[in-house]
Scaffold this motif. Structure first.
Motif, PDB file in Angstrom:
ATOM      1  N   CYS B 115      32.886  36.413  36.724  1.00  0.00           N
ATOM      2  CA  CYS B 115      31.180  36.302  37.124  1.00  0.00           C
ATOM      3  C   CYS B 115      31.164  37.011  37.451  1.00  0.00           C
ATOM      4  O   CYS B 115      31.681  37.912  37.917  1.00  0.00           O
ATOM      5  CB  CYS B 115      31.325  34.649  38.273  1.00  0.00           C
ATOM      6  N   THR B 120      28.248  33.163  40.690  1.00  0.00           N
ATOM      7  CA  THR B 120      29.438  33.722  41.911  1.00  0.00           C
ATOM      8  C   THR B 120      29.199  31.994  42.494  1.00  0.00           C
ATOM      9  O   THR B 120      30.195  30.953  42.745  1.00  0.00           O
ATOM     10  CB  THR B 120      29.566  34.844  42.406  1.00  0.00           C
ATOM     11  N   TYR B 124      31.850  28.889  41.807  1.00  0.00           N
ATOM     12  CA  TYR B 124      32.644  28.588  42.993  1.00  0.00           C
ATOM     13  C   TYR B 124      33.045  27.211  42.760  1.00  0.00           C
ATOM     14  O   TYR B 124      34.243  26.655  42.706  1.00  0.00           O
ATOM     15  CB  TYR B 124      32.314  28.540  44.131  1.00  0.00           C
ATOM     16  N   THR B 139      40.091  33.977  38.523  1.00  0.00           N
ATOM     17  CA  THR B 139      39.033  34.423  38.653  1.00  0.00           C
ATOM     18  C   THR B 139      38.252  35.957  38.261  1.00  0.00           C
ATOM     19  O   THR B 139      39.076  36.620  39.509  1.00  0.00           O
ATOM     20  CB  THR B 139      37.868  33.949  40.262  1.00  0.00           C
ATOM     21  N   VAL B 141      35.440  39.282  39.421  1.00  0.00           N
ATOM     22  CA  VAL B 141      34.129  38.758  39.711  1.00  0.00           C
ATOM     23  C   VAL B 141      33.638  39.907  40.126  1.00  0.00           C
ATOM     24  O   VAL B 141      34.361  41.212  40.448  1.00  0.00           O
ATOM     25  CB  VAL B 141      34.248  38.315  41.829  1.00  0.00           C
ATOM     26  N   PHE B 149      29.060  41.255  47.131  1.00  0.00           N
ATOM     27  CA  PHE B 149      30.204  40.051  46.649  1.00  0.00           C
ATOM     28  C   PHE B 149      29.593  38.714  47.676  1.00  0.00           C
ATOM     29  O   PHE B 149      29.796  39.127  49.054  1.00  0.00           O
ATOM     30  CB  PHE B 149      31.821  40.209  47.421  1.00  0.00           C
ATOM     31  N   GLU B 152      33.582  34.642  48.787  1.00  0.00           N
ATOM     32  CA  GLU B 152      35.007  35.910  48.641  1.00  0.00           C
ATOM     33  C   GLU B 152      35.948  34.801  48.974  1.00  0.00           C
ATOM     34  O   GLU B 152      37.150  34.475  48.727  1.00  0.00           O
ATOM     35  CB  GLU B 152      35.050  37.080  49.198  1.00  0.00           C
ATOM     36  N   ILE B 155      35.718  31.213  46.675  1.00  0.00           N
ATOM     37  CA  ILE B 155      36.542  31.830  46.032  1.00  0.00           C
ATOM     38  C   ILE B 155      38.514  31.859  45.827  1.00  0.00           C
ATOM     39  O   ILE B 155      38.731  31.440  44.782  1.00  0.00           O
ATOM     40  CB  ILE B 155      35.583  33.264  45.223  1.00  0.00           C
ATOM     41  N   TYR B 164      38.912  42.294  41.651  1.00  0.00           N
ATOM     42  CA  TYR B 164      37.505  42.345  41.810  1.00  0.00           C
ATOM     43  C   TYR B 164      36.821  43.403  40.634  1.00  0.00           C
ATOM     44  O   TYR B 164      38.247  44.498  40.701  1.00  0.00           O
ATOM     45  CB  TYR B 164      37.554  42.739  42.979  1.00  0.00           C
TER      46      TYR B 164
END
Lengths: 473, 289
Positions: B115, B120, B124, B139, B141, B149, B152, B155, B164
């Motif tokens: 995502c 994002t 979620y 996940t 991101v 972001f 966080e 998630i 990330y």
């Protein structure tokens, strides 16, 4: 048609209808105000005086909701407008709307005896007149029957749903209408343009229904927010589905997803429901080009074309694959469109839409058709003429070739029987679906049809719901 | 009929407002019926005031007990700016939902969610539902930089692992989410399904990463919509050569069959008009996600 009426015409013989005033074409193409201005009292009286008050009135047989037409016209001749509207409202809760958008020429007026020798009585115009007189004075609401403690849910606040709700509320039912959009009226607000049916008239008719005690719940998409099962769990004893015509059809030709190609539904929703014609005061945008092709030959195509010309297009074409005789649109609206400078391209079928480098429409290719000899059903089929492909310069395409039923309720309601394409199966005499106490009417049960036929099916369903729930203690 | 119990609040009143970063806002809205029905993958249509547009919006969370839903949005166009101006205690005029089909949540095994951006917020609840269904949830991101972001902590709480990436390298790996996914595949991670949720260009690129490996990949699409209920056809997308309506047939589709180029082109449809109402403040009409 557009000339104001002169004195002479009013005293004309029984066989000539009193003309109705309209905005001049050159003026009306610049605004969204109503085209037909309606009768004056004098004109209404003159027209009403032509009625023969037949004992065995044929016109009533042509009315899907069987309004006592000779009687309401008689009330007009006596200048008793209150009695006239009361007579109409015995059968029809939305007269100001039906007076404007019913195809009377194919219904009541087609059967009028006067029509055999001259013009039939202008029943629609007279219905509109008395409804407008009433609205200007302030609508009186009949006293509903004492509450009977029974709850009915109506899904969709279009002509079918509003009719069911009004009829049942008058009988003492608690009725709640669940409308998916943010405002009530269905096709009357998202489909039919302001210049044919002003939205304050729809609002007044909806207000009347609310005053009958009907609860209106907007923003409620049944199938998602609540299922039909949940409505029953919450104490509703019957459910009426009147969710309308639904998803737009496309032609399945190349280029249909280019920018500048709209379904008529999208175009009209933006213009009517979201008031894009008043952009930027209203925030919904609508990109309209200079050369617009509207595909289709029905009322929706004409509404789209006439909206496009009012939005400032230089040239608007109606592109229809059959000839004028086969056009399903109302004759009156075809005439209005012609007067407004809409050009009709008959026997023409689009084959390809061409875009520029940015993905925006710049042209359309079409093929010329010829009609076959009538087949067994009498219908003449359009057949493409080989090699007749031609290009036309176009920057906006509006596709108005029909709609298929919205699938949401069908897919979230177990046991609800549908036929191909998703139309809900009902018993025509009762409006009953395959599920107990679930009724349906209007376009979702018939396929695309008229406002009045939706109302007729609403009346039928209301009657059956009352019968079913009266038996139940 | 309504699940509304707290009669002190009008429907669609804003009960909480938070600025998540310079371009992203969060609103918690009182909408008990919607909160009772919301599922991962679905969306809303809102109309802020009488004269406003109807725009699609995604919700990132819901609370059945309080009767609230949480929406996260970027102020990128006229209507989202208008929404961002509402204060706590004020109400949104119209809010319809939950709309669209929910995500198909099963026990797949290992599920990867790729995502980026506002996607994002949509990702979620999908991650949460996949985790609850017993999946290993990885996940990925992405954002332009570390300050952009969102969610966080949330998630991380519902993922087995979070990786990330940033365009500038200020957090996680420098690069894009598609690079993270490539690495994951190179490391022989056995992936059963991938959900790509984000800007269309990111979804297009990321779904190309899985195509050669035949990994089932689902994209959550974000076209322009008006009614959001299957009437206007503005949201039509080409999937496997067929016209589909994102609002009733989607919004999730097999990413390998989606014509993303067409989706991107159609999202640009109203840029001139958008400029006219925002006087040049907004950049695009990609309201959703």
């Amino acid at each position: 048609m557009s000339q104001p009426l002169n004195k002479e015409k009013q005293t004309q013989n029984r066989f000539k209808a009193v003309d109705i005033q309209r905005q001049e074409p050159k003026d009306r193409v610049k605004n969204f105000k109503e085209v037909v201005l309606g009768y004056t009292e004098e004109q209404a009286l003159a027209e009403a005086s032509r009625c023969l008050h037949c004992a065995n009135a044929q016109c009533v047989k042509g009315c899907p909701v069987e309004i006592d037409i000779p009687e309401f016209i008689k009330c007009i001749t006596q200048k008793n407008y209150e009695a006239a509207i009361t007579k109409i409202k015995e059968k029809n809760s939305l007269p100001a709307i039906c007076g404007r958008v019913c195809p009377q020429e194919e219904q009541c007026q087609q059967l009028c005896i006067l029509g055999k020798k001259g013009d039939p009585i202008s029943i629609g115009r007279l219905e509109r007149y008395v409804a407008d007189v009433e609205r200007e004075k302030g609508i009186t609401v009949p006293k509903p029957a004492a509450p009977n403690g029974k709850k009915v849910a109506v899904i969709g606040a279009g002509p079918a749903g509003l009719t069911v709700a009004a009829d049942l509320a008058k009988l003492g039912y608690y009725v709640e209408i669940f409308e998916a959009l943010h405002t009530e009226g269905g096709v009357l607000v998202y489909g039919i343009p302001e210049f044919r049916l002003p939205k304050d008239i729809v609002k007044a008719e909806v207000d009347y229904i609310e005053k009958l005690g009907v609860k209106l719940t907007p923003d409620a998409l049944i199938g998602r927010l609540f299922t039909i099962d949940e409505l029953f769990q919450n104490g509703f004893e019957a459910v009426f589905i009147g969710t309308g015509a639904g998803l737009p059809k496309f032609m399945n030709i190349p280029g249909e997803n280019l920018n500048g190609v709209y379904s008529a539904n999208e175009f009209l929703i933006r213009v009517n429901l979201m008031k894009a014609y008043r952009f930027p005061e209203y925030k919904t945008p609508l990109g309209i080009g200079k050369k617009v092709a509207v595909i289709g030959g029905g009322n929706v195509a004409l509404d789209s074309a006439r909206s496009a010309i009012r939005l400032g297009a230089d040239k608007v074409y109606i592109v229809y694959r059959r000839s004028k005789d086969e056009m399903p649109a109302r004759e009156e609206e075809i005439l209005n469109a012609e007067e407004e400078g809409i050009e009709f391209k008959f026997l023409t079928a689009p084959t390809k839409i061409i875009g520029d480098e940015k993905g925006t429409v710049k042209a359309m290719e079409y093929i010329t058709m010829q009609l076959s000899e009538p087949d067994a059903s009498g219908r003449r089929k359009p057949i493409p003429i080989k090699g007749s492909e031609t290009m036309m310069d176009i920057d906006t395409v509006i596709i108005a070739i029909g709609r298929t039923p919205n699938p949401i309720i069908q897919s979230t309601t177990k046991g609800l029987e549908t036929i191909a394409g998703g139309i809900i199966v009902v018993d025509k005499k009762t409006g009953k679906t395959s599920l107990n106490a679930v009724y349906a009417g209007g376009d979702i049960a018939t396929g695309e049809a008229t406002v009045i036929s939706a109302m007729e099916s609403g009346k039928t369903a209301a009657k059956s719901i009352h019968e079913q729930l009266s038996k139940k203690q | 009929m309504s699940n509304k119990e707290n009669t002190a609040l009008d429907l669609f009143t804003i009960v909480q407002k938070e600025e998540l970063n310079s371009i992203t806002k969060k609103l918690v809205i009182y909408a008990p019926d919607i909160a009772a029905k919301a599922q991962a993958g679905q969306f809303l249509i809102i109309k802020v005031h009488e004269n406003s547009e109807r725009i699609p919006l995604t919700f990132s969370d819901w609370n059945k007990k309080d009767g609230t839903i949480t929406v996260i949005f970027q102020e990128v166009g006229f209507s989202s700016i208008e929404l961002g101006q509402l204060k706590v205690g004020e109400r949104i005029q119209n809010l319809a939902g939950p709309l669209g089909n929910p995500s198909e949540i099963h026990k797949y095994g290992t599920a990867v969610i790729a995502c980026g951006g506002l996607g994002t917020a949509v990702a979620y609840p999908v991650a949460k539902a996949l985790k609850e269904a017993g999946n290993k949830v990885i996940t990925l991101v992405g954002a332009r930089n570390k300050d952009l972001f969102i969610l966080e902590k949330e998630i991380e709480a519902v993922s087995t692992e979070v990786i990330y990436s940033t365009d500038d390298g200020s957090k996680g790996q420098k690069g894009f989410v598609s690079d993270l996914l490539k690495d994951l595949i190179a490391k022989k991670e056995q992936i059963n399904i991938v959900f790509v949720i984000g800007p269309p260009i990111m979804m297009m690129v990321t779904s190309e990463v899985t195509r050669p490996f035949g990994i089932k990949t689902i994209a959550s699409l974000n076209p322009i919509m008006v009614d959001g209920m299957g009437m206007c056809g503005a949201c039509r997308v080409t999937v496997d050569g067929q016209i589909k309506f994102a609002c009733v047939d989607g919004p999730e589709f097999d990413a390998h069959k989606v014509d993303f180029k067409e989706l991107i082109q159609r999202l640009k449809c109203y840029i001139p008009e958008e400029k006219q109402v925002t006087h040049g403040e907004g950049h695009c009409q990609c309201h959703n996600h």
